[in-house]
Design a protein around this motif. Structure first.
Motif, mmCIF file in Angstrom:
data_model
loop_
_atom_site.group_PDB
_atom_site.id
_atom_site.type_symbol
_atom_site.label_atom_id
_atom_site.label_comp_id
_atom_site.label_asym_id
_atom_site.label_seq_id
_atom_site.Cartn_x
_atom_site.Cartn_y
_atom_site.Cartn_z
ATOM 1 N N CYS A 126 38.165 43.909 30.788
ATOM 2 C CA CYS A 126 36.857 43.647 31.412
ATOM 3 C C CYS A 126 36.284 44.900 32.081
ATOM 4 C CB CYS A 126 36.983 42.516 32.429
ATOM 5 S SG CYS A 126 37.378 40.925 31.661
ATOM 6 N N HIS A 127 37.047 45.528 32.969
ATOM 7 C CA HIS A 127 36.533 46.703 33.674
ATOM 8 C C HIS A 127 37.543 47.836 33.717
ATOM 9 C CE1 HIS A 127 34.702 43.014 35.441
ATOM 10 N NE2 HIS A 127 33.619 43.649 35.078
ATOM 11 N N PRO A 179 39.156 49.389 39.021
ATOM 12 C CA PRO A 179 38.577 48.814 40.251
ATOM 13 C C PRO A 179 39.456 47.768 40.939
ATOM 14 C CG PRO A 179 37.580 47.792 38.319
ATOM 15 C CD PRO A 179 38.519 48.854 37.797
ATOM 16 N N SER A 202 40.912 48.001 34.584
ATOM 17 C CA SER A 202 42.040 48.165 35.519
ATOM 18 C C SER A 202 43.352 48.221 34.735
ATOM 19 C CB SER A 202 42.094 47.000 36.512
ATOM 20 O OG SER A 202 41.020 47.085 37.412
ATOM 21 N N HIS A 254 40.907 41.973 40.037
ATOM 22 C CA HIS A 254 39.551 42.463 40.260
ATOM 23 C C HIS A 254 38.579 41.291 40.214
ATOM 24 C CE1 HIS A 254 35.782 44.699 38.756
ATOM 25 N NE2 HIS A 254 35.852 44.790 40.070
#
Ligand code: FES
Length: 293
Positions: free
Chosen positions: A233-234, A248, A236, A215
């Motif tokens: 972090c996000h 993402p 995934s 990502h």
């Protein structure tokens, strides 16, 4: 051709052109006299006046000799002249000082470079060298290291030793992290999905996954409870062989080309990164327990 190779080529081209530009600016020679033609901009009258002065030498001042006084012819006393107001003294006339003006044409070689030309060239050379240095810095950063480390071929050790470390007593997967390769070695399933066919990403039942999240590049840690890789972090998530599961991330975790040598060593070619799309049907079940994020 991979993205890294394209970046390398682009940076090399920029660096070469930057260096060429710097040298061209710094060492260019004018093929013609570029000095401004002031004479053509002078008024005709002024130019004629100027022409009239050319070739005239400086004359020493001419001082008129005083006329000899006439001898007295009579002894009679002169009659007193009527008093008149005294005139102011005048400057002696007949003195001419003329400056000689000569225009001497010199070649550009004789004239050398002007201060403006010097600063222009110095500025161009500075910017050119700065650009070339920047390009070489990028080149050095991206250039694969052939003597070892990331970008080279990494020997991760004997295959049997590696396999012995990849599972705990309960049979759960424990990926082996190889810092020089920035890779996790994981066991490959007996049957891989077709997206990996012909990509040379499996050898002796092992795969090497790049630690970098696809990502935005965070390092993806292993989650022992869910038996997968989960990016903090996000969010995934990938299964144990790096196949996309959620979040993402646009594709599976990247991986490296691998091979086994005649001496049964596992080699990770970190200079060759293999990208694969999201798996339509994951090869391995995920999650198998609570998630870590
Ligand atoms: S960097 Fe991993 S999900 Fe964004």
């Amino acid at each position: 051709m991979t993205t890294t190779n394209l970046i390398l080529i682009g940076v090399a081209v920029v660096a070469i052109f930057g260096a060429m530009g710097a040298f061209a600016i710094a060492f260019r020679r004018t093929s013609r006299d570029t000095r401004p033609d002031w004479e053509s901009q002078v008024e005709p009258d002024a130019r004629r006046a100027d022409q009239s002065l050319r070739g005239v030498r400086v004359e020493p001042p001419v001082v008129a000799e005083p006329e000899p006084e006439a001898a007295a012819v009579t002894t009679a006393e002169p009659e007193p002249e009527p008093e008149t107001p005294a005139e102011p003294e005048r400057e002696p006339v007949g003195v001419t000082v003329v400056e000689v003006q000569r225009v001497v044409e010199v070649s550009p070689e004789e004239a050398g470079i002007t201060r403006r030309q010097f600063f222009n060239r110095a500025l161009g050379a500075t910017f050119g060298l700065w650009g070339a240095g920047l390009g070489l810095g990028f080149l050095a950063y991206f250039w694969p290291r052939v003597s070892g480390g990331f970008g080279a071929d990494i020997n991760a050790g004997n295959v049997n030793d590696i396999i012995g470390e990849l599972r705990d007593a309960d049979g759960n997967v424990v990926p082996l992290f190889i810092p020089e390769a920035r890779a996790y070695i994981v066991p490959a399933p007996a049957r891989l999905s077709e997206q990996f066919e012909g990509r040379q990403v499996e050898a002796a039942g092992l795969m090497a996954l790049y630690q970098r999240c696809v990502h935005l590049g965070c390092r993806v840690p292993w989650c022992a409870t869910s038996q997968g890789f989960e990016c903090p972090c996000h969010g995934s998530k990938y299964n144990e062989i790096g196949e996309y599961f959620a979040g993402p991330a646009p594709r599976n975790l990247d991986r490296f080309v691998v091979e086994v040598t005649d001496s049964n060593d596992f080699i990770i070619h970190t200079g060759t990164i293999v990208e694969t799309p999201r798996a339509p049907a994951p090869s391995v079940e995920y999650p198998r327990g609570p998630s870590c994020i």
